[in-house]
Enzyme design. Structure first.
Site, mmCIF file in Angstrom:
data_model
loop_
_atom_site.group_PDB
_atom_site.id
_atom_site.type_symbol
_atom_site.label_atom_id
_atom_site.label_comp_id
_atom_site.label_asym_id
_atom_site.label_seq_id
_atom_site.Cartn_x
_atom_site.Cartn_y
_atom_site.Cartn_z
ATOM 1 N N SER A 170 40.672 47.513 34.881
ATOM 2 C CA SER A 170 41.054 46.131 35.176
ATOM 3 C C SER A 170 41.095 45.327 33.886
ATOM 4 O O SER A 170 40.441 45.705 32.899
ATOM 5 C CB SER A 170 40.003 45.493 36.098
ATOM 6 N N TYR A 215 31.472 42.531 38.977
ATOM 7 C CA TYR A 215 32.696 43.340 38.877
ATOM 8 C C TYR A 215 33.066 43.541 37.411
ATOM 9 O O TYR A 215 33.436 44.637 36.989
ATOM 10 C CB TYR A 215 33.818 42.615 39.629
HETATM 11 O O1 NJP Z 1 42.492 47.670 46.351
HETATM 12 P P1 NJP Z 1 42.381 48.190 47.878
HETATM 13 P P2 NJP Z 1 43.410 48.129 45.129
HETATM 14 N N1 NJP Z 1 34.762 55.937 48.045
HETATM 15 O O2 NJP Z 1 41.197 47.491 48.423
HETATM 16 C C1 NJP Z 1 38.857 52.914 48.185
HETATM 17 C C2 NJP Z 1 41.472 48.040 40.745
HETATM 18 N N2 NJP Z 1 42.078 46.720 40.490
HETATM 19 O O3 NJP Z 1 44.412 49.121 45.498
HETATM 20 O O4 NJP Z 1 37.219 54.236 51.236
HETATM 21 C C3 NJP Z 1 36.068 56.248 48.186
HETATM 22 O O5 NJP Z 1 43.688 48.039 48.569
HETATM 23 C C4 NJP Z 1 39.332 52.271 49.467
HETATM 24 O O6 NJP Z 1 39.351 53.229 50.525
HETATM 25 P P3 NJP Z 1 38.282 53.328 51.748
HETATM 26 C C5 NJP Z 1 40.311 48.008 41.713
HETATM 27 O O7 NJP Z 1 39.119 47.623 41.104
HETATM 28 C C6 NJP Z 1 42.732 46.031 41.453
HETATM 29 O O8 NJP Z 1 43.863 46.909 44.464
HETATM 30 O O9 NJP Z 1 39.088 53.947 52.847
HETATM 31 N N3 NJP Z 1 37.039 55.338 48.207
HETATM 32 C C7 NJP Z 1 40.776 51.936 49.124
HETATM 33 O O10 NJP Z 1 41.618 53.050 49.367
HETATM 34 C C8 NJP Z 1 40.285 49.442 42.180
HETATM 35 O O11 NJP Z 1 39.537 50.251 41.301
HETATM 36 C C9 NJP Z 1 43.264 44.779 41.167
HETATM 37 O O12 NJP Z 1 37.821 51.921 52.016
HETATM 38 C C10 NJP Z 1 36.688 54.040 48.048
HETATM 39 C C11 NJP Z 1 40.732 51.687 47.627
HETATM 40 O O13 NJP Z 1 39.473 52.186 47.136
HETATM 41 C C12 NJP Z 1 41.751 49.865 42.116
HETATM 42 O O14 NJP Z 1 42.427 48.883 41.359
HETATM 43 C C13 NJP Z 1 43.133 44.244 39.903
HETATM 44 C C14 NJP Z 1 35.356 53.657 47.874
HETATM 45 C C15 NJP Z 1 40.827 50.209 47.292
HETATM 46 O O15 NJP Z 1 42.067 49.746 47.714
HETATM 47 C C16 NJP Z 1 42.434 49.972 43.475
HETATM 48 O O16 NJP Z 1 42.282 48.772 44.199
HETATM 49 C C17 NJP Z 1 42.475 44.962 38.955
HETATM 50 C C18 NJP Z 1 34.379 54.660 47.886
HETATM 51 N N4 NJP Z 1 33.075 54.380 47.759
HETATM 52 C C19 NJP Z 1 41.952 46.204 39.249
HETATM 53 N N5 NJP Z 1 35.322 52.298 47.748
HETATM 54 C C20 NJP Z 1 43.979 43.930 42.169
HETATM 55 N N6 NJP Z 1 44.339 44.450 43.322
HETATM 56 O O17 NJP Z 1 44.234 42.742 41.885
HETATM 57 C C21 NJP Z 1 36.590 51.877 47.835
HETATM 58 O O18 NJP Z 1 42.361 44.420 37.742
HETATM 59 N N7 NJP Z 1 37.415 52.911 48.020
#
Ligand code: NJP
Length: 250
Positions: free
Chosen positions: A130, A143
């Protein structure tokens, strides 16, 4: 033979878009996340495999890795933010969860699949960090600390893997409209909507395209870092809302 890409957090947002982009490019994709039903739908869509995964649980990571005999690309995408409040009111549980998913999760997945990545002869570790990994903003300390740590870990890994046939790429996005803000604000749709109000954020597909580009360059090319933001965002806190200036206006 098709190369294999493992994508964590592929049940929504950037991870799901990356699964589509890499499958479209001929990769065999293996998807991990906690919400198995959603994961299975996406896997069925792209002809990939869905395996339940909680990167915050060492046992879950071990089980997952045991089902991945070969791996050429690992996309450490699972993670996100919880809460937005001052450090003086920090919620330890939220901080711990952010560290578990973003930092320890990336370490665990990378450690578990490193033998397969080295064995590949053209391995690639990608992590979605990020701009919070090198900038700060009020209310984001938990974060921000996690993302700074995740970036530092990747830079260390790049040093340690020098001489192995494994690339390391850090993709650091700004604002992307996914479920990120909905999760951060505990399901509050109105609060999540306000984050992107009046500006045009990145779409998950924009970030997926950066990943696809980096992992399909020739093996000798290591894109160390990609910082990608919406045109409307110059820093974590400088966001333009409203119409862009017309050509010729000052
Ligand atoms: O968010 P979201 P993004 N074990 O909430 C999974 C970074 N980022 O696509 O487990 C396994 O739609 C969760 O799946 P589930 C951000 O920090 C974003 O934007 O089924 N999986 C879901 O598929 C992150 O690292 C922005 O709930 C786990 C996914 O993660 C990455 O981009 C800006 C889990 C999250 O999908 C993807 O985020 C930035 C676990 N313990 C960085 N915990 C932004 N969107 O603005 C969560 O700078 N997941």
């Amino acid at each position: 033979m098709a190369r294999t890409a493992v994508i964590t957090g592929a049940s929504s947002g950037i991870g799901a878009a990356t699964a589509r982009a890499l499958a479209g490019d001929g990769f065999r994709v293996i998807l991990g996340a906690r919400r198995l039903e959603r994961l299975e739908e996406i896997a069925a869509d792209v002809g990939g495999e869905a395996i339940e995964l909680d990167v915050a649980e060492p046992g879950s990571v071990e089980k997952f890795a045991a089902r991945v005999p070969s791996c050429d690309v690992l996309v450490n995408n699972a993670g996100g933010a919880l809460g937005l409040g001052p450090l003086g009111e920090a919620d330890e549980d939220q901080w711990r969860q952010m560290y578990e998913a973003n930092v320890l999760g990336t370490m665990r997945m990378t450690r578990a699949l490193l033998p397969q990545l080295i064995e590949s002869g053209d391995g690639h570790v990608v992590a979605i960090t990020s701009i919070a990994g090198f900038e700060t903003y009020r209310g984001g300390a938990g974060y921000i600390a996690a993302k700074h740590a995740q970036r530092a870990m990747l830079r260390t890994l790049r040093l340690e893997l020098l001489g192995d046939a494994v690339r390391v790429t850090d993709v650091a996005p700004g604002m992307v409209e996914t479920e990120f803000s909905l999760v951060r604000f505990g399901g509050d749709e109105e609060a999540a909507r306000r984050v992107y109000e009046g500006m045009e954020p990145l779409r998950a597909e924009d970030v997926a395209e950066c990943i696809r580009w980096a992992v399909t360059l020739p093996p000798h090319v290591n894109v160390d870092e990609i910082v990608v933001r919406p045109r409307d965002q110059a820093s974590a806190t400088d966001v333009h809302r409203g119409a862009s200036r017309a050509p010729g206006s000052s």
